[in-house]
Design a protein around this motif. Sequence first.
Motif, PDB file in Angstrom:
ATOM      1  N   ALA A 325       0.765  -1.120   0.036  1.00 16.30           N
ATOM      2  CA  ALA A 325       0.094   0.126  -0.074  1.00 16.30           C
ATOM      3  C   ALA A 325       0.787   1.311   0.084  1.00 16.30           C
ATOM      4  N   GLY A 326       0.642   2.163  -0.746  1.00 16.65           N
ATOM      5  CA  GLY A 326       1.276   3.391  -1.031  1.00 16.65           C
ATOM      6  C   GLY A 326       2.673   3.402  -1.653  1.00 16.65           C
ATOM      7  N   LYS A 327       2.902   2.426  -2.260  1.00 24.20           N
ATOM      8  CA  LYS A 327       4.063   2.151  -3.091  1.00 24.20           C
ATOM      9  C   LYS A 327       4.005   1.981  -4.491  1.00 24.20           C
ATOM     10  N   VAL A 328       5.040   2.008  -5.206  1.00 23.43           N
ATOM     11  CA  VAL A 328       4.972   1.600  -6.596  1.00 23.43           C
ATOM     12  C   VAL A 328       5.203   0.221  -6.676  1.00 23.43           C
ATOM     13  N   VAL A 329       4.177  -0.558  -7.464  1.00 19.89           N
ATOM     14  CA  VAL A 329       4.108  -1.703  -7.318  1.00 19.89           C
ATOM     15  C   VAL A 329       3.781  -2.113  -9.350  1.00 19.89           C
ATOM     16  N   ARG A 330       4.691  -3.165  -9.653  1.00 18.23           N
ATOM     17  CA  ARG A 330       4.901  -3.511 -10.881  1.00 18.23           C
ATOM     18  C   ARG A 330       4.620  -4.861 -11.127  1.00 18.23           C
ATOM     19  N   SER A 331       3.826  -5.494 -11.975  1.00 17.49           N
ATOM     20  CA  SER A 331       3.516  -6.836 -12.101  1.00 17.49           C
ATOM     21  C   SER A 331       4.091  -7.374 -13.595  1.00 17.49           C
ATOM     22  N   PHE A 401       5.137  -9.792  -8.802  1.00 17.47           N
ATOM     23  CA  PHE A 401       4.943  -8.622  -8.472  1.00 17.47           C
ATOM     24  C   PHE A 401       6.387  -8.026  -7.798  1.00 17.47           C
ATOM     25  N   VAL A 402       6.605  -6.730  -8.146  1.00 20.20           N
ATOM     26  CA  VAL A 402       8.005  -6.024  -7.700  1.00 20.20           C
ATOM     27  C   VAL A 402       7.274  -4.612  -7.022  1.00 20.20           C
ATOM     28  N   CYS A 403       7.819  -4.320  -5.711  1.00 17.90           N
ATOM     29  CA  CYS A 403       7.407  -3.087  -5.295  1.00 17.90           C
ATOM     30  C   CYS A 403       8.494  -2.455  -4.524  1.00 17.90           C
ATOM     31  N   HIS A 404       8.336  -0.886  -4.696  1.00 20.94           N
ATOM     32  CA  HIS A 404       9.546  -0.356  -4.009  1.00 20.94           C
ATOM     33  C   HIS A 404       8.965   1.390  -3.746  1.00 20.94           C
ATOM     34  N   ASN A 405       9.821   1.907  -3.070  1.00 16.43           N
ATOM     35  CA  ASN A 405       9.414   3.145  -2.533  1.00 16.43           C
ATOM     36  C   ASN A 405       9.205   4.369  -3.681  1.00 16.43           C
ATOM     37  N   ASN A 406       9.949   4.161  -4.653  1.00 16.98           N
ATOM     38  CA  ASN A 406      10.086   5.332  -5.736  1.00 16.98           C
ATOM     39  C   ASN A 406      10.014   4.602  -7.020  1.00 16.98           C
ATOM     40  N   GLU A 407       9.432   5.221  -8.079  1.00 17.36           N
ATOM     41  CA  GLU A 407       9.184   4.652  -9.379  1.00 17.36           C
ATOM     42  C   GLU A 407      10.508   4.316 -10.203  1.00 17.36           C
TER      43      GLU A 407
END
Length: 599
Positions: A325-331, A401-407
């Motif tokens: 939640a609130g993070k940048v998520v890519r699939s 899924f990949v998640c990180h704080n910034n794009e």
Amino acid sequence: MEFKTETHWRTHTCNELSRKNIGQNVRLSGFVHRVRDHGGLLFINLRDHYGVTQCILEEIEGELFDRVSRLFDETVLNVVGNVVERPEGTSNPSIKTGEIEVVIKDIKILSAPYTSALPIQVNAENEFPEETRLTYRYLDLRRTDIHNNIILRSKVIAKIRNEMNSLGFLEMQTPILTASSPEGARDYLVPSRIHHGKFYALPQAPQQFKQLFMVSGFDRYFQIAPCFRDEDARADRSPGEFYQLDLEMSFVSQEDVFEVVQTVMHNTFKEFAPENYLVTPLPFPRITYNDSMLHYGSDKPDLRNPLIIEDVSDIFAASNFTAFAGKVVRSINVPGSGSKSRSFFDKMNDWAKEVGLPGLGYIFKESETEFKGPIVKFLNENELQNIAGINKMSKSDVVFFVCHNNEKDCCKIAGLVRQKLASEMDNIIEKNSYRLCWIVDYPMYEINEETGQIDFSHNPFSMPQGGLEALNTLNPLDIKAFQYDIVCNGSELSSGAIRNHLPEVMYRAFEIAGYDKNVVDNKFRGMINAFKCGAPPHGGCAPGIDRIVMMLAGTNNIREVIAFPFTQKAEDLMMGAPAEVSRQQLEELHITVLPKIKK
């Protein structure tokens, strides 16, 4: 035929003789590739630039037999003999001269190695340390693969030159000694003996000069240009110097440049691609920079990999999965990977941890309405179906899924995951193909990670989309430039742009990047003064010759297609460069070498 003169070294090359020459007296010159003793018969494989011819000595004793039997490999010979057909069953279809051999009548040793133990064995396929290969590059270049790479390089350059000439371009040269300018990489500096305390710079590229050709009224320029950059080496980049097809055109739009460059690239790849290789047909597809970063995680996408990255940040922002939640998520959807064993998923999770991720979340589509996976319990039916729709999931597909704080970091990591997933799947990456594309609409500016200030993201001489109005009214990070790259199989082949030819636009563009008017007038004196005399709209591109040949040769190391490359430490081991110079030379240049500063 006797040795009567030293000016006529051969009647044929070692790749030229065939059945039609049977019965002829011939003279060949070349290197001893290998000597074989077959019970009294001595065979010499004689090699020159063109190929190999088998020579045979039928005498089993005497002075000539003694001389031949003592030959070292790589001895340089002149051979006189008769062409005969090889005995039945002994032909060699792997070489052009495989149906004949030359019966030796006389031999002259033109030059011989001092030892049989040369540091590189030319007639073997053994691997040698790169340091050894570059120290004795003249021996390394005799070996078949590297020799053929340099021949390929010559043919590629000739093809490109012919293509450019046929399109009406003039081949012109630009200076090697020029002024230092802030163009991104470090300059190689050359001290001036005459002008105390001043330095020339070797050109990082002929950028300003080729634009000045357009201002001078020439319409189409090109050059196979040497460029010099004091930067660290990579497998696909040579430190020190490299060559590029440098070109520029007047009164053109981006479309005009694309038509020329992609035609030359397509025709070159088609001509020299290995048999059965596919080359992207014209016109090359275009991908915006933003789309490339989103869907491939890189501005150098490898289109042989069919996996596509999608943005699912909004879905997780409203979900109960607080870790995302609130993070940048890519699939990333990997078709058919649901059939993989548990060890595949464990392996991917272990790899993810090695690159700094906590792991890889994923969901598996078992049927149209049923999903499984470690994060399924945190998502409702609607969210699962939205993810499936965005990623075009079918039964037995798995979305990672990949998640990180910034794009920016999320894009980079998702790109690595995309490549890793494809490499772990059988036959998903397209083989035997060159997939080329344009990357367009680059941002004009970016934030410099070291200084936190706005900086040029690409070529500082590019025209911003929207011109002066965009520079004056838009957030600099939202300004796009008429900049473009050609990418092939995940490697950048070329950068280019429509140029900024208006002084007021140039001053403003550099002002945003922190350079005041005086800096522009001083560092880019020739160009800005020329623009003030009227300049046509112009643009160009600069495909890298070394990288093109590297791809066509099927190697991942650029030093395999450069005759005399530097090491990764920017050293020439064969010539001993860089080297210390005499005190007298330093005094003439008014230079003192200080002790190295310890960091």
